[in-house]
Design an enzyme around this catalytic site. Sequence first.
Site, mmCIF file in Angstrom:
data_model
loop_
_atom_site.group_PDB
_atom_site.id
_atom_site.type_symbol
_atom_site.label_atom_id
_atom_site.label_comp_id
_atom_site.label_asym_id
_atom_site.label_seq_id
_atom_site.Cartn_x
_atom_site.Cartn_y
_atom_site.Cartn_z
ATOM 1 N N SER A 73 0.819 -1.221 0.000
ATOM 2 C CA SER A 73 0.000 0.000 0.000
ATOM 3 C C SER A 73 0.855 1.275 0.000
ATOM 4 O O SER A 73 1.725 1.454 0.866
ATOM 5 C CB SER A 73 -0.891 -0.018 1.243
ATOM 6 O OG SER A 73 -1.404 1.272 1.500
ATOM 7 N N ASN A 74 0.572 2.142 -0.947
ATOM 8 C CA ASN A 74 1.230 3.462 -0.966
ATOM 9 C C ASN A 74 0.650 4.366 0.119
ATOM 10 O O ASN A 74 1.332 5.227 0.662
ATOM 11 C CB ASN A 74 1.028 4.125 -2.331
ATOM 12 C CG ASN A 74 1.639 3.306 -3.446
ATOM 13 O OD1 ASN A 74 2.851 3.154 -3.502
ATOM 14 N ND2 ASN A 74 0.813 2.763 -4.321
#
Length: 337
Positions: A86-87
Amino acid sequence: MTAANTFNAPDWLAAQPIVPLGHWPTPLEPLPRLSAELGGPKIWVKRDDCSGLATGGNKTRKLEYLIADAQQHGADTIVSYGAVQSNHARQTAAACAKLGMECHLLLSRRVDRSDQNYQHNGNMLFNHLLNAHIHTFELDDFEEGRLHILSSLEQQGKKVYQIPAGGSNAIGALGYSRCISELMWQAPFTLTQIVHASASAGTQAGLVFGNAAQDYGVDILGINVFHPDPDTLKQRITGLLRSMQDRFDVVQSIENLPIHINHAYFGGAYGQPTQAGLDAIKMFAALEGILLDPVYSGKAAAGLIDQITLGNFDNHEHVVFIHTGGTASLSAYDSIW
Ligand SMILES: Cc1ncc(COP(=O)(O)O)c(C=O)c1O
């Protein structure tokens, strides 16, 4: 800088509490070589990948509002959610580090990859460097693990504020209502078409809401990169628009707002690269020196390129592609090239 050179958010947005975390305005750059190659409208890129928070990305705008809300609630600890690469999680970890808050990332293994690189490189490496507490779960065990961590933090006396996956709720989405106003202010042309990657829906809901609140009349196309069924994305955007309207009440009616989604570039699954996405990544890199990623911005760029090639944007003189970031995951995808 003179007043005319300074971006001022619309009053209703300026009234919301915000914690500065990013570099604003992000640049809006023309892509002349890509535009010439495709032969359609002039393409511009809004560089939200340069937002400044530990390699940047679209979550920084959302976090400015979310962390302000957390501070107003007296929180000292942030708990947030996402997939392993996840960014959003990485930008949340960076925001917490910057502000001296404790950060717990609860990450689900939703992509079918168990190799070392995927588990430990890219965003995971950065989460580690950013001093986040990382908790990784199989999807089936996620809820049990989540409740366990929340109760243990409570027992330790932490004041926890939870941020949903992707920072997508009515508060986080404000970041993209602000972004569309920033774009209108900085574009040296009449902005009529935006294209971007859409997943947890906050980016698109924020853009659509800001567009309606200010009556800009921009066409916004979200390229679905997350939901196997695009109707789920549409429902999520509609739900977010409703909660934004309940909270901020600046749009006459959200019921008939246009929500444009294209599902043709999703491929087999979230997090699984597509050939069109890889081709788009190579094209942006070779023609414009811009890096994209295979999970989000590459698939969205595949949509941009294909829609231009099909002539579907021929009625627009300019198209703006919002680069939402994601390149921090490239080293977790080294074997696909
Ligand atoms: C790089 C990147 N682009 C686009 C998106 C999609 O934004 P949203 O979740 O607000 O739809 C995300 C987050 O999921 C992302 O990390």
